[in-house]
Design a protein around this motif. Structure first.
Motif, PDB file in Angstrom:
ATOM      1  N   ALA A   1       0.830  -1.206   0.000  1.00  0.00           N
ATOM      2  CA  ALA A   1       0.000   0.000   0.000  1.00  0.00           C
ATOM      3  C   ALA A   1       0.863   1.253   0.000  1.00  0.00           C
ATOM      4  CB  ALA A   1      -0.935  -0.012   1.208  1.00  0.00           C
ATOM      5  N   ARG A   2       1.951   1.224   0.734  1.00  0.00           N
ATOM      6  CA  ARG A   2       2.886   2.357   0.733  1.00  0.00           C
ATOM      7  C   ARG A   2       3.521   2.538  -0.639  1.00  0.00           C
ATOM      8  NH1 ARG A   2       6.501   3.502   5.974  1.00  0.00           N
ATOM      9  NH2 ARG A   2       7.863   4.141   4.277  1.00  0.00           N
ATOM     10  N   GLU A   3       3.925   1.430  -1.238  1.00  0.00           N
ATOM     11  CA  GLU A   3       4.584   1.497  -2.544  1.00  0.00           C
ATOM     12  C   GLU A   3       3.651   2.072  -3.596  1.00  0.00           C
ATOM     13  OE1 GLU A   3       7.966   0.341  -3.500  1.00  0.00           O
ATOM     14  OE2 GLU A   3       8.001   0.902  -1.369  1.00  0.00           O
ATOM     15  N   ARG A   4       2.357   1.779  -3.480  1.00  0.00           N
ATOM     16  CA  ARG A   4       1.376   2.277  -4.444  1.00  0.00           C
ATOM     17  C   ARG A   4       0.888   3.677  -4.114  1.00  0.00           C
ATOM     18  NH1 ARG A   4      -0.742  -3.203  -3.962  1.00  0.00           N
ATOM     19  NH2 ARG A   4      -2.303  -2.382  -2.502  1.00  0.00           N
ATOM     20  N   GLY A   5       1.320   4.226  -2.983  1.00  0.00           N
ATOM     21  CA  GLY A   5       0.918   5.567  -2.586  1.00  0.00           C
ATOM     22  C   GLY A   5      -0.479   5.650  -2.034  1.00  0.00           C
TER      23      GLY A   5
ATOM     24  N   ILE B   1      -1.380   5.137   1.076  1.00  0.00           N
ATOM     25  CA  ILE B   1      -1.375   5.741   2.420  1.00  0.00           C
ATOM     26  C   ILE B   1      -0.203   6.727   2.508  1.00  0.00           C
ATOM     27  CG2 ILE B   1      -2.619   4.043   3.812  1.00  0.00           C
ATOM     28  CD1 ILE B   1      -0.009   2.580   4.292  1.00  0.00           C
ATOM     29  N   PRO B   2      -0.283   7.834   1.776  1.00  0.00           N
ATOM     30  CA  PRO B   2       0.849   8.760   1.701  1.00  0.00           C
ATOM     31  C   PRO B   2       1.164   9.441   3.031  1.00  0.00           C
ATOM     32  CG  PRO B   2      -1.090   9.720   0.668  1.00  0.00           C
ATOM     33  CD  PRO B   2      -1.436   8.299   0.980  1.00  0.00           C
ATOM     34  N   GLU B   3       0.136   9.881   3.747  1.00  0.00           N
ATOM     35  CA  GLU B   3       0.382  10.583   5.016  1.00  0.00           C
ATOM     36  C   GLU B   3      -0.157   9.734   6.163  1.00  0.00           C
ATOM     37  OE1 GLU B   3      -0.078  15.044   6.900  1.00  0.00           O
ATOM     38  OE2 GLU B   3      -1.735  14.226   5.729  1.00  0.00           O
ATOM     39  N   HIS B   4       0.738   9.302   7.048  1.00  0.00           N
ATOM     40  CA  HIS B   4       0.328   8.486   8.185  1.00  0.00           C
ATOM     41  C   HIS B   4       1.420   8.516   9.249  1.00  0.00           C
ATOM     42  CE1 HIS B   4       2.888   5.743   5.897  1.00  0.00           C
ATOM     43  NE2 HIS B   4       3.018   5.018   6.987  1.00  0.00           N
ATOM     44  N   ILE B   5       1.075   8.009  10.409  1.00  0.00           N
ATOM     45  CA  ILE B   5       2.034   7.888  11.510  1.00  0.00           C
ATOM     46  C   ILE B   5       2.340   6.407  11.692  1.00  0.00           C
ATOM     47  CG2 ILE B   5       2.440   8.261  13.963  1.00  0.00           C
ATOM     48  CD1 ILE B   5       0.403  10.545  13.845  1.00  0.00           C
ATOM     49  N   LEU B   6       3.628   6.077  11.748  1.00  0.00           N
ATOM     50  CA  LEU B   6       4.048   4.698  12.002  1.00  0.00           C
ATOM     51  C   LEU B   6       4.799   4.651  13.334  1.00  0.00           C
ATOM     52  CD1 LEU B   6       4.460   1.744  11.262  1.00  0.00           C
ATOM     53  CD2 LEU B   6       6.450   2.433   9.892  1.00  0.00           C
ATOM     54  N   ILE B   7       4.195   3.985  14.317  1.00  0.00           N
ATOM     55  CA  ILE B   7       4.790   3.884  15.649  1.00  0.00           C
ATOM     56  C   ILE B   7       5.417   2.499  15.813  1.00  0.00           C
ATOM     57  CG2 ILE B   7       4.340   3.904  18.129  1.00  0.00           C
ATOM     58  CD1 ILE B   7       1.948   5.720  17.591  1.00  0.00           C
ATOM     59  N   ASP B   8       6.684   2.481  16.182  1.00  0.00           N
ATOM     60  CA  ASP B   8       7.408   1.231  16.441  1.00  0.00           C
ATOM     61  C   ASP B   8       7.612   1.123  17.950  1.00  0.00           C
ATOM     62  OD1 ASP B   8       9.390  -0.766  16.810  1.00  0.00           O
ATOM     63  OD2 ASP B   8      10.196  -0.402  14.805  1.00  0.00           O
TER      64      ASP B   8
ATOM     65  N   PHE C   1      15.299  -1.170  18.084  1.00  0.00           N
ATOM     66  CA  PHE C   1      15.039  -0.183  17.028  1.00  0.00           C
ATOM     67  C   PHE C   1      16.335   0.270  16.364  1.00  0.00           C
ATOM     68  CE2 PHE C   1      14.075   4.141  15.505  1.00  0.00           C
ATOM     69  CZ  PHE C   1      12.900   3.916  14.800  1.00  0.00           C
ATOM     70  N   SER C   2      17.419   0.340  17.149  1.00  0.00           N
ATOM     71  CA  SER C   2      18.680   0.858  16.622  1.00  0.00           C
ATOM     72  C   SER C   2      19.284  -0.040  15.547  1.00  0.00           C
ATOM     73  CB  SER C   2      19.696   1.031  17.765  1.00  0.00           C
ATOM     74  OG  SER C   2      20.091  -0.236  18.296  1.00  0.00           O
ATOM     75  N   PHE C   3      18.885  -1.309  15.495  1.00  0.00           N
ATOM     76  CA  PHE C   3      19.427  -2.215  14.489  1.00  0.00           C
ATOM     77  C   PHE C   3      18.748  -2.064  13.131  1.00  0.00           C
ATOM     78  CE2 PHE C   3      20.919  -4.337  18.323  1.00  0.00           C
ATOM     79  CZ  PHE C   3      22.215  -4.680  17.950  1.00  0.00           C
ATOM     80  N   GLY C   4      17.606  -1.412  13.115  1.00  0.00           N
ATOM     81  CA  GLY C   4      16.907  -1.224  11.853  1.00  0.00           C
ATOM     82  C   GLY C   4      15.428  -0.997  12.084  1.00  0.00           C
ATOM     83  N   SER C   5      14.793  -0.304  11.144  1.00  0.00           N
ATOM     84  CA  SER C   5      13.368  -0.010  11.278  1.00  0.00           C
ATOM     85  C   SER C   5      12.775   0.252   9.899  1.00  0.00           C
ATOM     86  CB  SER C   5      13.147   1.205  12.187  1.00  0.00           C
ATOM     87  OG  SER C   5      13.770   2.365  11.611  1.00  0.00           O
ATOM     88  N   ILE C   6      11.446   0.304   9.840  1.00  0.00           N
ATOM     89  CA  ILE C   6      10.758   0.652   8.595  1.00  0.00           C
ATOM     90  C   ILE C   6      10.925   2.156   8.363  1.00  0.00           C
ATOM     91  CG2 ILE C   6       8.542   0.676   7.410  1.00  0.00           C
ATOM     92  CD1 ILE C   6       7.676  -1.634   9.226  1.00  0.00           C
ATOM     93  N   GLU C   7      11.153   2.550   7.155  1.00  0.00           N
ATOM     94  CA  GLU C   7      11.349   3.968   6.848  1.00  0.00           C
ATOM     95  C   GLU C   7      10.187   4.806   7.368  1.00  0.00           C
ATOM     96  OE1 GLU C   7      12.021   6.903   2.974  1.00  0.00           O
ATOM     97  OE2 GLU C   7      11.785   4.738   2.710  1.00  0.00           O
ATOM     98  N   GLY C   8      10.526   5.859   8.090  1.00  0.00           N
ATOM     99  CA  GLY C   8       9.523   6.773   8.619  1.00  0.00           C
ATOM    100  C   GLY C   8       8.984   6.401   9.987  1.00  0.00           C
TER     101      GLY C   8
END
Length: 461
Positions: free
Chosen positions: A345-349, A351-358, A365-372
């Motif tokens: 869905a992100r790749e297709r645009g 859900i362009p504006e959203h909040i992603l909470i990890d 988290f310091s080893f890697g995360s989803i962009e944004g």
């Protein structure tokens, strides 16, 4: 002279020292045993009598991991005659930094077999008995009844309560330890053992006497989630072995009035803390005095109705008592999305504006995360949510960022997909969904699913 020739004199015309050491029942120390344990036997309080008690003892180690490995090494080295080991897991690479009884060459092997291989290399004289399965309500009594003393080296509260309850009913002493991240604890329970229902100041407590209620389910985190320092769990395992050797060598595991009178020390909970962030005073010990048996204790108290048959039949339900988290989901399907579907869905645009909470801890988290993604550790998230709910604050204050669109959807991801579900529910309770106008969605399976479904190179820890 070989170890199997213990009845032969060491020197012609002379009596071997080992031949003079026996337990009064015809059991003698072989030359090999005498040589192996000589430095231990000359320690005050041990002697030949203590060593023979160890050789004649049967000890059960439940858990062949971070605690069981170092404990097992010193138990085997001390010469405990029969050592049983319970564990159903296999050796993994991530175990090896702390589970010192295993080896790289034995990755994939059952832990009980791996640890026995290691212990037999250290000392071939004891009898080693593998129990390559989980300890459960249905088999715990049958296993524990075969041994004189139990060492609880497990890593979850439900199993600790089960083991303690069985030890009370079978009159077995228990040495229990636990460790996570940078701290550990150790306590000796039901030692000297006394029958269920005997309550007096001199009778030692069981696990339930000391911990009447388990910690909240949300506060219980495994080593896989929280991490663990090898020296910390090693320290606790070695301490367990020391207590077990003392109990067996002193015959404190035998229920008797004499052993009760000799147990003069007040039960103590030993807490060990290792500070990685301090250059001075890197560790500390604290000893908390614990009381004796509680009259109203569910397991060992005066009116206890706990029975072996009841436990076998599933009463009490230990998982339910400890509220062990499960993978069952209470969220409706529209509030969940797979990692692959979110990525697409992100790749297709879409859900362009959203909040992603990890909600993983910052170290994960310091080893890697989803962009944004914005990191909001789950523990801090829950604390902040509780304060806002208590004080009547705005639910939006818990959000790490505020987009221009107040109805921009919120996606929540965690490590394996459990914490994120609770976070979604908390956000809705705080009204962050704006009365249903804003979507708050759980990413199913967490970052583990992200690695499996989206990015195989992601460093999942």
């Amino acid at each position: 002279m070989g170890e199997n020739m213990g009845n032969q004199p060491r020197h012609s015309g002379a009596t071997a020292a080992a031949d003079l050491v026996h337990d009064g029942c015809g059991r003698r120390l072989s030359d090999g045993e005498f040589d192996r344990y000589s430095r231990q036997m000359i320690v005050p309080g041990m002697g030949k009598e203590g060593q023979l008690r160890l050789i004649n003892s049967r000890l059960l180690i439940i858990g062949a991991g971070g605690l069981g490995c170092p404990a097992g090494q010193y138990i085997a080295g001390a010469g405990v005659g029969t050592i049983g080991i319970v564990d159903s897991d296999v050796v993994e690479t991530s175990n090896l930094h702390r589970q010192v009884g295993h080896a790289t060459a034995r990755i994939g092997m059952k832990k009980v077999d791996s640890l026995i291989t290691h212990l037999r290399g250290l000392n071939p004289l004891p009898t080693y008995i593998p129990h390559p399965f989980h300890i459960t309500s249905s088999n715990a009594a049958d296993i524990i009844s075969q041994y004189d003393l139990v060492m609880d080296c497990t890593d979850n509260p439900a199993t600790r309560y089960l083991i303690s309850d069985i030890c009370v009913l079978l009159c077995k002493p228990l040495v229990s330890a636990a460790s996570v991240q940078k701290s550990g604890q150790l306590i000796v329970l039901n030692c000297p053992p006394a029958p269920q229902g005997l309550v007096d100041g001199k009778y030692p407590p069981c696990y339930r006497c000391c911990f009447r209620k388990p910690p909240p389910a949300g506060s219980m985190i495994s080593c896989g989630e929280a991490g663990i320092m090898g020296p910390v769990v090693g320290m606790m395992g070695v301490a367990q072995a020391g207590e077990a050797i003392k109990i067996l060598a002193s015959a404190l595991h035998v229920p008797s009035q004499d052993s009760l009178e000799r147990n003069l020390l007040q039960p103590t909970l030993l807490i060990y803390t290792y500070d990685l962030e301090s250059a001075v005073g890197p560790y500390s010990f604290r000893a908390l005095k614990m009381g004796g048996r509680k009259k109203n204790c569910f397991a060992c108290g005066e009116n206890s109705t706990l029975t072996l048959s009841g436990i076998k039949a599933g009463s009490p339900n230990y998982e339910q008592f400890c509220s062990v988290p499960t993978s069952s989901c209470k969220l409706p399907p529209e509030e969940r999305i797979t990692a692959a579907a979110y990525h697409e869905a992100r790749e297709r645009g879409e859900i362009p504006e959203h909040i992603l909470i990890d909600t993983r801890e910052k170290e994960h988290f310091s080893f890697g995360s989803i962009e944004g993604a914005v990191n909001v550790p789950f523990g801090k998230f829950l604390m902040r949510a509780a304060v806002l709910k208590r004080d009547g604050g705005s639910g939006s204050d818990i959000l790490p960022t505020k987009p221009a669109n107040v109805d921009a959807p919120i996606f929540v991801v965690c490590r394996r997909g459990l914490d994120s579900q609770e976070a979604v529910e908390k956000l809705k309770e705080l009204g962050v969904d704006n009365g249903g106008r804003r979507k708050v969605i759980d990413i199913m399976g967490g970052m583990k699913a992200w690695k499996e479904e989206v990015d195989p190179t992601f460093p999942f820890i």
